[in-house]
Design an enzyme around this catalytic site. Structure first.
Site, PDB file in Angstrom:
ATOM      1  N   GLY A   1    -145.438-114.180 -86.344  1.00 46.55           N
ATOM      2  CA  GLY A   1    -145.153-113.825 -87.928  1.00 46.55           C
ATOM      3  C   GLY A   1    -146.361-114.456 -88.736  1.00 46.55           C
ATOM      4  O   GLY A   1    -146.464-113.736 -89.947  1.00 46.55           O
TER       5      GLY A   1
ATOM      6  N   CYS B   1    -133.996 -82.107 -83.045  1.00 47.88           N
ATOM      7  CA  CYS B   1    -135.492 -81.693 -82.841  1.00 47.88           C
ATOM      8  C   CYS B   1    -135.207 -80.052 -82.576  1.00 47.88           C
ATOM      9  O   CYS B   1    -134.635 -79.822 -81.627  1.00 47.88           O
ATOM     10  CB  CYS B   1    -136.004 -82.597 -81.529  1.00 47.88           C
ATOM     11  SG  CYS B   1    -137.612 -81.998 -81.369  1.00 47.88           S
TER      12      CYS B   1
ATOM     13  N   CYS C   1    -137.015 -79.955 -78.807  1.00 45.04           N
ATOM     14  CA  CYS C   1    -136.418 -80.682 -77.280  1.00 45.04           C
ATOM     15  C   CYS C   1    -135.051 -80.883 -77.621  1.00 45.04           C
ATOM     16  O   CYS C   1    -134.127 -81.171 -76.594  1.00 45.04           O
ATOM     17  CB  CYS C   1    -137.080 -82.038 -76.948  1.00 45.04           C
ATOM     18  SG  CYS C   1    -136.675 -83.453 -77.861  1.00 45.04           S
TER      19      CYS C   1
ATOM     20  N   CYS D   1    -139.353 -84.161 -83.128  1.00 49.78           N
ATOM     21  CA  CYS D   1    -139.456 -85.285 -83.059  1.00 49.78           C
ATOM     22  C   CYS D   1    -141.036 -85.969 -83.424  1.00 49.78           C
ATOM     23  O   CYS D   1    -142.037 -85.259 -83.319  1.00 49.78           O
ATOM     24  CB  CYS D   1    -139.369 -85.619 -81.685  1.00 49.78           C
ATOM     25  SG  CYS D   1    -137.875 -85.479 -80.754  1.00 49.78           S
TER      26      CYS D   1
ATOM     27  N   CYS E   1    -140.780 -86.183 -76.981  1.00 49.32           N
ATOM     28  CA  CYS E   1    -140.396 -84.730 -76.990  1.00 49.32           C
ATOM     29  C   CYS E   1    -140.723 -84.056 -75.837  1.00 49.32           C
ATOM     30  O   CYS E   1    -139.883 -83.214 -75.139  1.00 49.32           O
ATOM     31  CB  CYS E   1    -140.931 -84.179 -78.202  1.00 49.32           C
ATOM     32  SG  CYS E   1    -140.195 -82.877 -78.775  1.00 49.32           S
TER      33      CYS E   1
END
Lengths: 281, 312
Positions: free
Chosen positions: B53, B263, B266, B288, B294
């Protein structure tokens, strides 16, 4: 009784210094500017103790080094020399009698946040004027690790009630407030983490007389209720008389007289203190 | 300085510019960056991994794309890539956006690696603003393009001051910002770029990924690398590292929700969805954001219950 806060030989020099600065400045030499190198000795070899629950005043004309002392104690400035011990901080850190000026910035910030509260003359220094009043108090609580919004707001409203700021304005930024109200928000912020030491740097300067009286009343009642050891810096002898039990008189960065406030105000010994007491309007 | 002699034919590229370009490309080191640049970047990556980080400065090189268009991510990719690697590049989840395609073309030319759109098949994935829906494993590295690496920039304009705040772990200003948000709007309004605490020590900007993707950073199997080319910073989240979004006990940070949506291509109801407006009829539909995910689902024609993305 052991002092809560002990300061020894506190010196702050602005400028490079030449080795003779200490001999060429001070109350006797009537200057705080070294004539040889031009360095300013804002405060020189200041030593005093603050006992638990005591209210100690520091009085002197502008430029005498009062505010520098407070800023050094709050770690806003780095000292040139000196030792600074805080009884409560030692206990928390696990070891006795350490010089706080020798600690890392990280440790100092923790000690400052846990054990000290400060109220500046100018609210701009102590508050974020664009952040809400409640947020200003929350900042200190967040620093201390509070992570519950509900409890933070509870504590903030409790403090604002104590300092007589209308709760309806809790979520308003202090830049919309009057000077007296900003000062009261500052006091609430300073008290939020229940500090052991409260530093008041010219809290009433710049407020009109009736508001001054209100703020002083508030400080006195808070003092009675909470019994926090307090350092009051002021050039106003009225404030010193009203709030403090013991007083230090400073001139040209040096302590020239100290004693009980009544004694100093009624029977000043040092010629400068006599002048100061006599020139009250 | 001497100018190059003009050739008799009037062009500086005898044999055509395309061939000159190919020859030029072959004169660069493998993967475009010179070896010393790669070494420096790899050293910085190691430091970044050692300090999860923490932003590590590095000498960001000039790249043949403009700063702000993924030069950070590109430099990490080029410093890490080898002939055996399989690369996937996505831009907000999409494999086929112009930016992603151009980066793929460039890396393909200078490093000669295989490309894929399949998240599972890739060893290196360079991404802008998304984490793929499919779970990554320990052999994969996800490289983020980062516009603003400093999470505290929101509350503090001075770099000197933000560095001090990181050094002292003084993050109260960020917390105050979130508190004020809650007071003013009743919830935390930070959408993308939600600040996270890494390994309990450094506050990190996860780049503008949606909050939806934040849980994927927490104790993941794979390595996450972040790089801002313009701001010249590299940082990392090593595998199995704690990554926690800043949240209050009574106001937890929440991921985006798509109640009742799925979606339209899909049928997935458990992936991050983009809203698409049909211009002709003004109808809205949802698809998606992760196109490869997808596509995979569509070709497999699997019902949504079998999703590998995990339920949320």
């Amino acid at each position: 009784m052991t002092p809560l806060l002990a300061v020894r030989g506190l010196t702050k020099r602005f400028g490079a210094g030449c080795g003779e600065c200490l001999d060429r400045t001070g109350a006797l030499r009537e200057t705080n500017r070294c004539p040889r190198c031009g360095a300013i000795l804002a405060c020189r070899e200041v030593s005093f103790d603050l006992y638990p629950g005591e209210v100690l005043g520091i009085v002197g004309e502008s430029g005498s080094g009062k505010s520098t002392v407070v800023r050094l104690l709050h770690f806003d400035l780095e000292p040139t020399a000196g030792e600074y011990r805080l009884a409560v901080a030692d206990a928390a850190a696990g070891g006795g009698g350490r010089n706080l000026f020798a600690l890392s910035p990280f440790q100092r910030r923790r000690i400052r946040n846990e054990h000290m509260g400060i109220v500046y003359q100018n609210p701009r220094l102590g508050l974020r004027l664009k952040v809400s009043a409640g947020g200003n108090i929350a900042e200190r609580l967040l620093m201390a690790g509070w992570r519950h919004v509900g409890r933070i707001r509870e504590r903030a409203s409790e403090l604002l009630r104590q300092t007589e700021v209308p709760l309806a304005r809790m979520d308003e930024p202090p830049r919309n407030f009057s000077g007296g109200m900003q000062q009261r928000v500052q006091i609430a912020k300073a008290l939020s983490t229940r500090p052991a030491v409260l530093l008041l740097d010219e809290v009433t300067t710049g407020l009109d007389v009736s508001v001054q009286a209100k703020v002083l009343d508030l400080l006195r009642s808070l003092q009675r209720e909470l019994g926090i050891a307090t350092l009051v810096v002021s050039h106003d002898l009225g404030v010193i008389r009203l709030l403090t039990s013991r007083t230090i008189v400073m001139r040209h960065g040096e302590i020239i007289e100290q004693g009980l406030s009544d004694q100093i105000l009624e029977d000043p010994q040092h010629p400068y203190t006599q002048l100061l007491v006599n020139s009250v309007l | 300085m001497t100018r190059p002699e003009p050739t008799p034919s009037g062009t500086a590229f005898p044999g055509g510019w395309r061939r000159a370009l190919e020859e030029g490309a072959s004169r660069y080191s493998y993967a475009f960056l010179d070896e010393s640049a790669k070494r420096e970047i790899r050293r910085r990556i190691l430091k970044a991994i050692a300090l999860p980080g923490c932003q590590v400065p590095f000498g960001s090189r000039e790249m043949p794309i403009a700063r702000g268009w993924g030069t950070g991510g590109l430099q990490l990719t080029l410093a890490l890539i080898g002939p055996e690697d399989v690369l996937k590049v996505i831009d907000q989840g999409c494999d086929d956006s112009v930016n992603a395609v151009n980066i793929k073309k460039f890396v393909g030319r200078v490093a000669g690696v295989r490309m894929t759109t399949d998240t599972r098949a890739a060893t290196l994935i360079q991404t802008r603003h998304r984490i793929p829906e499919e779970k990554l494993d320990s052999g994969q590295v996800l490289i983020f393009q980062v516009p603003i690496p400093e999470p505290l920039r929101l509350v503090e304009p001075s770099e000197r001051e933000t560095r001090r705040m990181h050094a002292e772990a003084d993050y109260s200003r960020m917390w105050l910002y979130l508190y004020e948000d809650i007071v003013r709007y009743g919830e935390i309004t930070v959408g993308a770029r939600y600040p996270v605490m890494v390994n309990g020590r450094y506050l990190m900007d996860p780049s503008p990924i949606p909050r939806w993707d934040l849980p994927r950073l927490h104790r993941a199997e794979n390595l996450f690398l972040f790089c801002a080319g313009r701001e010249k910073r590299i940082y990392a989240v090593p595998p199995h590292t704690d990554v926690e979004p800043l949240s209050f006990e009574d106001f937890a940070s929440r991921v985006e929700r798509f109640p009742g949506r799925s979606c339209s291509r899909c049928g997935a109801g458990d992936s991050f969805l983009d809203e698409v407006i049909d211009d002709a009829r003004g109808l809205r539909s949802w698809v998606c954001s992760d196109t490869a995910f997808c596509e995979k689902r569509r070709t497999r024609n699997a019902p949504p219950a079998e999703a590998p993305g995990g339920s949320r």
